[in-house]
Design an enzyme around this catalytic site. Structure first.
Site, mmCIF file in Angstrom:
data_model
loop_
_atom_site.group_PDB
_atom_site.id
_atom_site.type_symbol
_atom_site.label_atom_id
_atom_site.label_comp_id
_atom_site.label_asym_id
_atom_site.label_seq_id
_atom_site.Cartn_x
_atom_site.Cartn_y
_atom_site.Cartn_z
ATOM 1 N N SER A 98 0.804 -1.207 0.067
ATOM 2 C CA SER A 98 -0.173 -0.019 -0.030
ATOM 3 C C SER A 98 0.818 1.230 -0.284
ATOM 4 C CB SER A 98 -0.926 -0.103 1.164
ATOM 5 O OG SER A 98 -1.455 1.317 1.492
ATOM 6 N N TYR B 127 -2.376 -0.121 10.526
ATOM 7 C CA TYR B 127 -2.488 -0.577 9.120
ATOM 8 C C TYR B 127 -0.898 -0.195 8.459
ATOM 9 C CZ TYR B 127 -3.841 -0.946 4.186
ATOM 10 O OH TYR B 127 -3.873 -1.435 2.804
#
Ligand SMILES: NC(=O)c1ccc[n+]([C@@H]2O[C@H](COP(=O)([O-])OP(=O)(O)OC[C@H]3O[C@@H](n4cnc5c(N)ncnc54)[C@H](OP(=O)(O)O)[C@@H]3O)[C@@H](O)[C@H]2O)c1
Length: 285
Positions: free
Chosen positions: A151, A164
């Site tokens: 990501s 995250y």
């Protein structure tokens, strides 16, 4: 179409091309996962797809008869992982695509121990354990591949997604270290970092926040196409999105500039994430 730029060192897809690839794909029932199934199947590969939602996996099998088989598994359970590894070895899988993942949006102070554990257990521990367990099969293949879905938040620490970010930073480190460890083998390790993408992972409030901040969101098909391109060209690191590529570089070279830009965005981010964290719709508590 302009392709995302990335670092290329490994070979492109070897002889035999896509029809020779046997892919174990995790997170296949998710937004990006389903698009990856369509992309790989259209290219001619065969897939063993996995997730927890059997009905969604079955729909993928029906959509690509003869090319896709499915196995439900909760990757956080050792027994499920072992069964999956057995099936992947029997199917002669030479490529592992790690796309399973969960997110949790909210302020770190309001994140429960359980939510943190869920993030780390799936995004990191289970992903590493699955990859390690499949290593003998990948090393025995003529050409082996590990493709990790990272990501932008694996390079840029972002408010409201602290846990995250921690898992995706670690996944990037894992990808780089494993790639270097396997440099004298026939197993290639790729790491593809999507920017925000329209899937169930992003609750409506996250989409609204991205809109308010002017952050572009990709379609899952766009991400799948970029992953295929990365594999075909042996691109070891791929970051999707022009502004995101610029910001990830800036973040490495001049982090204080990104600190300032994010400090300006912070009131907007707080407005959207200050309520207790939302799990993705498919995430179990
Ligand atoms: N969407 C974005 O904005 C975005 C941006 C950058 C990177 N990514 C990354 O891209 C990957 C795919 O994300 P997505 O947007 O497609 O998310 P998604 O639509 O929420 O799909 C998540 C996938 O993970 C699977 N999963 C969750 N918990 C699991 C468990 N315990 N065991 C096995 N599978 C589990 C889900 O399967 P079941 O629900 O069937 O269990 C589903 O297939 C993730 O690694 C994510 O971090 C996403």
């Amino acid at each position: 179409m302009r392709w995302p730029r990335g670092v290329s060192r490994g070979p492109a897809l070897p002889e035999g091309g896509w029809p020779a690839q046997r892919i174990l794909l995790t997170g296949a029932s998710g937004g990006i996962g389903q698009a990856l199934v369509d992309e790989f199947a259209a290219a001619g590969a065969r897939l063993l797809v996995t997730g927890r939602r059997g009905d969604t996996l079955e729909a993928l099998v029906e959509r690509h008869p003869g090319q896709v088989t499915a196995m439900t598994a909760d990757l956080t359970r050792p027994k499920d992982r072992a069964a999956l590894i057995g099936a992947a070895a029997s199917a002669g899988c030479n490529m592992l695509v790690n796309a399973a993942g969960v997110n949790r949006v909210g302020l770190f102070e309001s994140c429960s121990d359980e939510a943190l554990e869920r993030l780390i257990t799936l995004n990191l521990t289970a992903t590493l354990q699955l990859t390690r367990a499949l290593m003998p099969t990948l090393l025995a293949a003529r050409h082996g591949w590990v493709v990790n879905l990272g990501s932008t938040f694996g390079t840029i620490g972002y408010p409201g997604q602290v846990g995250y970010c921690a898992t995706k930073f670690a996944l990037r480190g894992f990808s780089q270290a494993l790639r270097r460890e396997l440099a004298d083998t026939r197993v290639r390790v790729l790491h593809v970092s999507p920017r925000a993408t329209r899937t169930a992972m992003n609750a409506p409030k996250v989409e609204a926040m991205n809109q308010a901040l002017g952050n572009a969101m990709d379609t899952p098909a766009r991400v799948a196409s970029a992953v295929r391109h990365a594999i075909e060209h042996g691109r070891e690191e791929t970051q999707l999105g022009g502004p995101e590529r610029l910001f990830t570089r800036l973040n490495s070279l001049l982090p204080s500039l990104v600190d300032r830009a994010l400090a300006r965005q912070l009131p907007v981010i707080r407005r959207f994430v200050a309520t207790p964290g939302e799990a993705a719709p498919h995430d179990t508590p």
